[in-house]
Design an enzyme around this catalytic site. Sequence first.
Site, PDB file in Angstrom:
ATOM      1  CB  THR A 267      -0.821   0.015   1.320  1.00  0.00           C
ATOM      2  OG1 THR A 267      -1.726  -1.068   1.315  1.00  0.00           O
ATOM      3  CG2 THR A 267      -1.595   1.301   1.523  1.00  0.00           C
TER       4      THR A 267
ATOM      5  N   GLY B 269       0.004  -2.874   5.747  1.00  0.00           N
ATOM      6  CA  GLY B 269       0.062  -4.210   6.336  1.00  0.00           C
ATOM      7  C   GLY B 269      -1.331  -4.794   6.511  1.00  0.00           C
TER       8      GLY B 269
ATOM      9  NE  ARG C 179      -8.834  -7.507   2.858  1.00  0.00           N
ATOM     10  CZ  ARG C 179      -7.788  -6.699   2.961  1.00  0.00           C
ATOM     11  NH1 ARG C 179      -7.497  -5.875   1.983  1.00  0.00           N
ATOM     12  NH2 ARG C 179      -7.030  -6.705   4.032  1.00  0.00           N
ATOM     13  CB  VAL C 180     -13.363  -3.132   2.002  1.00  0.00           C
ATOM     14  CG1 VAL C 180     -12.844  -1.755   2.384  1.00  0.00           C
ATOM     15  CG2 VAL C 180     -14.213  -3.035   0.736  1.00  0.00           C
ATOM     16  N   GLY C 181     -10.081  -3.524   2.794  1.00  0.00           N
ATOM     17  CA  GLY C 181      -9.110  -3.455   3.886  1.00  0.00           C
ATOM     18  C   GLY C 181      -9.246  -2.168   4.682  1.00  0.00           C
ATOM     19  CG  ASP C 182      -5.713  -0.863   6.636  1.00  0.00           C
ATOM     20  OD1 ASP C 182      -5.579  -1.616   5.648  1.00  0.00           O
ATOM     21  OD2 ASP C 182      -4.775  -0.205   7.118  1.00  0.00           O
TER      22      ASP C 182
END
Length: 360
Positions: free
Chosen positions: A207, A259, A235-238
């Site tokens: 990222t 991460g 899927r969605v991350g932070d």
Amino acid sequence: MSDLTRRNFLQAATAAAGAGLLPASALGAQAAANKANGPVVIASGNGKRATAKAAEILRQGGDTLDAVIAGVNIVEEDPADHTVGHGGLPNEDGVVELDSSVMHGPTCRAGAVAALRNIKTPSRVAKLVMERTDHVMLVGEGALRFARAHGFEEVNLLTDDARKIWLHWKERHSDVDDWLKPPGEPDEIDLESNAQSMADIPFSYGTINCCAVDASGNLSGVTTTSGLSFKIPGRVGDSPIIGAGLYVDNQVGAAGATGRGEAVIKTCGAHTIVEAMRTGMSPLEACRYALQRIIDTTTEPHLLREDGSPKFNVVFYAVAKDGRYGSASMWSGAEFAVYANGKNRVESIRSFMFKREDIE
Ligand code: ASP
């Protein structure tokens, strides 16, 4: 003002102001410190070109959010970077889905997009969500339609390189489907050892986060990513979640994360850091505080090594309103990029919670 003097200054100012806002006199002194030292820009290790570009724009008097977005656009548009934008690694179906968020400190505004397909620069779309809608986040098909409405060009984000990496993963990640192993690879896969090396697989995460403070003490930040490679579609991350992969408070500072997004979401990572800085912690202390929260709240057996340490990595980056900055990682061996005191460089992250055995 040296970093140390700045720190003394902030500690004194914070003590005087309690956990609240700085008094006008302290803000005046802080502004003077920022003016003397110029902008500070911090980014993840892949962000050296971004910090250089952002600093150039800030030195010319540009806005902090315009600066960090222009910086990360370089990486988003680079097909050779497999962690972001064009060339990012795809989901398990071979489709690239991008997440991004932006926050503009002076106006306390935010915008984000998640699971956005076909657009090279999700950070620019996130900024338009902030500026041109009454919402903070658009996802999936809605985000794509919004980008189309604003004239963004649609492209196939899956480069040939990224496709080959995905195909290799597809062929070897399971013994119980009809995809045969790539020629020359053993038929049997040691799934256990594969899982244990999760933190080491270079393509799993990646990222770019970039935060800046200008000479007037104004802050902004951006985080942009293709997310966890080979993720379940949707899927969605932070990274696009305000408070998780990015948070900015113009009175205090800015923070971001890279991460394992799931761990950062559960602990509201970037928000936790900014709130910790508000109580007087330095950026580095605040990053470590947030990492400890992740350690304390990770209970899933499949995410823990025998000694109780997490199998995954998380890296936090933070910059305070007075220009102090810091970065800390769960595991040793990570880097961050920074522009400070007129110099642009990549530094090793010397503050980590666990030391990788394979690194001296
Ligand atoms: N944090 C990102 C995510 O979980 C990935 C990364 O930073 O590598 O989507």
